[in-house]
Design a protein around this motif. Structure first.
Motif, short mmCIF file in Angstrom:
data_model
loop_
_atom_site.label_atom_id
_atom_site.label_comp_id
_atom_site.label_asym_id
_atom_site.label_seq_id
_atom_site.Cartn_x
_atom_site.Cartn_y
_atom_site.Cartn_z
N TYR A 191 0.85 -1.30 0.09
CA TYR A 191 0.09 0.03 -0.04
C TYR A 191 0.88 1.18 0.08
O TYR A 191 2.13 1.23 0.54
CB TYR A 191 -0.88 -0.06 1.34
CG TYR A 191 -1.92 -1.00 1.23
CD1 TYR A 191 -3.17 -0.77 0.66
CD2 TYR A 191 -1.83 -2.11 1.86
CE1 TYR A 191 -4.30 -1.64 0.69
CE2 TYR A 191 -2.97 -3.23 1.65
CZ TYR A 191 -3.98 -2.95 0.98
OH TYR A 191 -5.12 -3.89 1.32
N LEU A 192 0.22 2.33 -0.34
CA LEU A 192 0.77 3.54 -0.16
C LEU A 192 1.52 3.92 1.42
O LEU A 192 2.48 4.48 1.45
CB LEU A 192 0.03 4.73 -0.61
CG LEU A 192 -0.34 4.99 -2.03
CD1 LEU A 192 -1.42 5.96 -2.35
CD2 LEU A 192 0.83 5.05 -3.02
N ALA A 193 0.62 3.56 2.28
CA ALA A 193 1.07 3.69 3.43
C ALA A 193 2.24 2.75 4.02
O ALA A 193 3.19 3.04 4.84
CB ALA A 193 -0.19 3.24 4.52
N GLY A 194 2.42 1.69 3.09
CA GLY A 194 3.62 0.79 3.38
C GLY A 194 4.75 1.56 2.75
O GLY A 194 5.86 1.44 3.53
N ALA A 195 4.68 2.24 1.74
CA ALA A 195 5.98 2.89 1.05
C ALA A 195 6.28 3.99 2.06
O ALA A 195 7.54 4.00 2.37
CB ALA A 195 5.56 3.61 -0.14
N VAL A 196 5.34 4.65 2.72
CA VAL A 196 5.93 5.55 3.82
C VAL A 196 6.51 5.05 5.28
O VAL A 196 7.56 5.29 5.61
CB VAL A 196 4.70 6.45 4.23
CG1 VAL A 196 4.94 7.33 5.36
CG2 VAL A 196 4.31 7.51 3.05
N ASP A 197 5.85 3.94 5.43
CA ASP A 197 6.29 3.37 6.65
C ASP A 197 7.63 2.51 6.51
O ASP A 197 8.65 2.88 7.12
CB ASP A 197 5.28 2.00 7.09
CG ASP A 197 5.82 0.91 7.87
OD1 ASP A 197 6.16 1.25 8.94
OD2 ASP A 197 5.80 -0.06 7.88
N ALA A 198 7.91 2.06 5.19
CA ALA A 198 9.19 1.18 5.07
C ALA A 198 10.18 2.35 5.01
O ALA A 198 11.48 2.03 5.36
CB ALA A 198 9.03 0.20 3.75
N ALA A 199 9.70 3.41 4.18
CA ALA A 199 10.88 4.47 3.94
C ALA A 199 11.58 5.10 5.52
O ALA A 199 12.66 5.36 5.67
CB ALA A 199 10.63 5.59 3.08
N SER A 200 10.24 5.20 6.19
CA SER A 200 10.80 5.92 7.72
C SER A 200 11.64 4.91 8.34
O SER A 200 12.58 5.19 9.01
CB SER A 200 9.62 5.81 8.36
OG SER A 200 8.63 7.04 7.50
N ARG A 201 11.30 3.76 8.35
CA ARG A 201 12.29 2.56 8.98
C ARG A 201 13.45 2.46 8.31
O ARG A 201 14.72 2.21 9.07
CB ARG A 201 11.53 1.21 8.87
CG ARG A 201 10.22 1.10 9.69
CD ARG A 201 9.79 -0.32 9.90
NE ARG A 201 9.42 -1.09 8.90
CZ ARG A 201 10.02 -2.16 8.29
NH1 ARG A 201 10.76 -2.75 9.21
NH2 ARG A 201 9.77 -2.72 7.27
N GLY A 202 13.73 2.75 7.05
CA GLY A 202 14.99 2.63 6.49
C GLY A 202 15.79 3.72 6.70
O GLY A 202 16.96 3.51 6.94
N VAL A 203 15.20 5.08 6.78
CA VAL A 203 16.06 6.08 7.29
C VAL A 203 16.56 6.02 8.79
O VAL A 203 17.74 6.24 9.14
CB VAL A 203 15.17 7.29 7.06
CG1 VAL A 203 15.85 8.56 7.66
CG2 VAL A 203 14.90 7.59 5.59
N GLU A 204 15.73 5.53 9.60
CA GLU A 204 15.98 5.23 10.91
C GLU A 204 16.98 4.32 10.99
O GLU A 204 17.91 4.39 12.11
CB GLU A 204 14.80 5.01 11.87
CG GLU A 204 13.75 6.04 12.04
CD GLU A 204 14.35 7.18 12.47
OE1 GLU A 204 15.05 7.12 13.72
OE2 GLU A 204 14.18 8.14 12.17
N HIS A 205 16.92 3.26 10.31
CA HIS A 205 18.07 2.08 10.42
C HIS A 205 19.32 2.67 9.79
O HIS A 205 20.31 2.36 10.57
CB HIS A 205 17.32 1.05 9.20
CG HIS A 205 18.53 0.01 9.16
ND1 HIS A 205 18.41 -1.02 10.03
CD2 HIS A 205 19.57 -0.22 8.31
CE1 HIS A 205 19.40 -2.15 9.61
NE2 HIS A 205 20.17 -1.42 8.73
#
Length: 365
Positions: free
Chosen positions: A346-360
């Protein structure tokens, strides 16, 4: 060229990752997008008439603020106008092309499906407007990613120059995992279990084809119809109202013909079949849209692989945001929507995954 971070993919996840990095004061990155335009699976077409012009979504259409708060807050922060999906009126059920459809009381979804005025592409445009443009490179097709001691070498081609190289410390994959494995040569090779898991993760939208018919007015509403329909006759199996308030009217549907079969049908013939189906459902006026279009995602080589043409679509998260061991561990991180554990695909998944990647990245470096 040397940068700290490479973001591979300029869809919502890639742009949101770049936006998050810049918000945190990190600007030493490059974003590489293979298409000539940004957006990825967020795609639209502009329908022009003498009096009106609207952009209609060829990819994702809806979001749900009640259980996708991070995406909802992003849309609010970008000051984008939203409106509720039209669902008032009866839903049509079609069992056979030779029998009239039956009308049943419409179903009001809860939570409400929301849309963005002007189409989902508004998110892409608004995010890009906030970025430093010099970091974003379009028509840049990544061919290989190589790990060399403490450096990652990324080779890509574009229309101006076939061989380009950028050296980074960290790479973010802002594209579907199956597509990454198919399109990019990794040296050294990714662990076999990572390859197998990423290849088995379905790419959302990849098997689908979407048809949109644009009209001057939503005439079906005068018949007490919501514009929603379900059909076992086809070619569309699911249809919805795609109209804009005070704008052009439209109907869109998902085509149920399998991707491999669609390859053997001429586009104009498939459109004619869709128009005939709309006429069966909504009356003869539906047979003559101002414009109609099909977007077959299975034929989009920057979305779909050969595996997607033969597999069912599914919302299942990809394992291994980063390879669990070896030289790629912590250096290569998946941030495409399919890597989201909450909203994969989902679009919300793109935002969620990107946020986690940046925090990582921040916690690792």
């Amino acid at each position: 060229m040397r940068k700290k971070i490479a973001i591979i993919g300029g869809g919502l996840s890639g742009l949101y990752a770049a936006y998050q990095l810049e918000q945190k004061g990190i600007t030493d990155y490059v974003l590489l997008e293979a298409r000539a335009h940004l957006g990825g699976r967020i795609s639209d077409f502009l329908s022009n008439s003498q009096s009106k012009s609207n952009s209609f979504d060829l990819g994702p259409t809806w979001f749900w603020p009640e259980f996708q708060p991070q995406l909802s807050e992003l849309i609010k922060s970008l000051k984008l106008e939203t409106f509720a999906q039209f669902e008032q009126g009866h839903t049509l059920i079609e069992h056979s092309s030779s029998q009239p459809p039956t009308a049943t009381p419409g179903y009001m979804h809860s939570p409400t499906s929301m849309r963005i005025k002007g189409g989902m592409g508004k998110i892409i445009n608004a995010l890009y407007a906030k970025l430093q443009k010099k970091h974003v490179v379009t028509s840049a097709s990544v061919e290989s990613i190589s790990h060399q001691q403490d450096t990652i070498e990324i080779r890509y081609s574009n229309s101006d120059k076939p061989n380009n190289t950028v050296y980074v410390e960290h790479a973010m994959l802002a594209l579907p995992p199956r597509l990454a494995v198919e399109k990019i040569a990794f040296n050294p090779t990714l662990p076999s279990d990572v390859i197998a898991k990423w290849q088995s993760t379905a790419t959302w939208m990849a098997p689908h084809a979407k048809y949109i018919a644009v009209y001057d007015t939503p005439f079906w509403r005068k018949q007490g119809l919501s514009g929603s329909a379900r059909s076992s006759a086809g070619p569309m199996v699911e249809i919805h109202d795609a109209s804009y308030p005070h704008g052009q009217a439209a109907l869109f549907g998902f085509i149920g013909v399998p991707a491999t079969d669609r390859q053997r049908i001429k586009n104009e013939d498939l459109k004619a079949s869709c128009r005939a189906q709309l006429a069966r459902l909504f009356g003869t006026q539906a047979a003559t849209p101002e414009v109609d279009v099909i977007k077959d995602w299975a034929q989009d080589e920057l979305t779909s692989t050969h595996l997607d043409k033969h597999a069912a679509n599914a919302h299942a998260p990809a394992p291994y945001i980063t390879p669990p061991n070896g030289p790629w561990h912590q250096r290569l991180v998946g941030i495409g929507s399919e890597w989201s554990t909450q909203f994969p695909g989902y679009l919300a998944g793109a935002v969620d995954a990107a946020s986690r990647g940046v925090e990582h990245y921040i916690h690792t470096y």
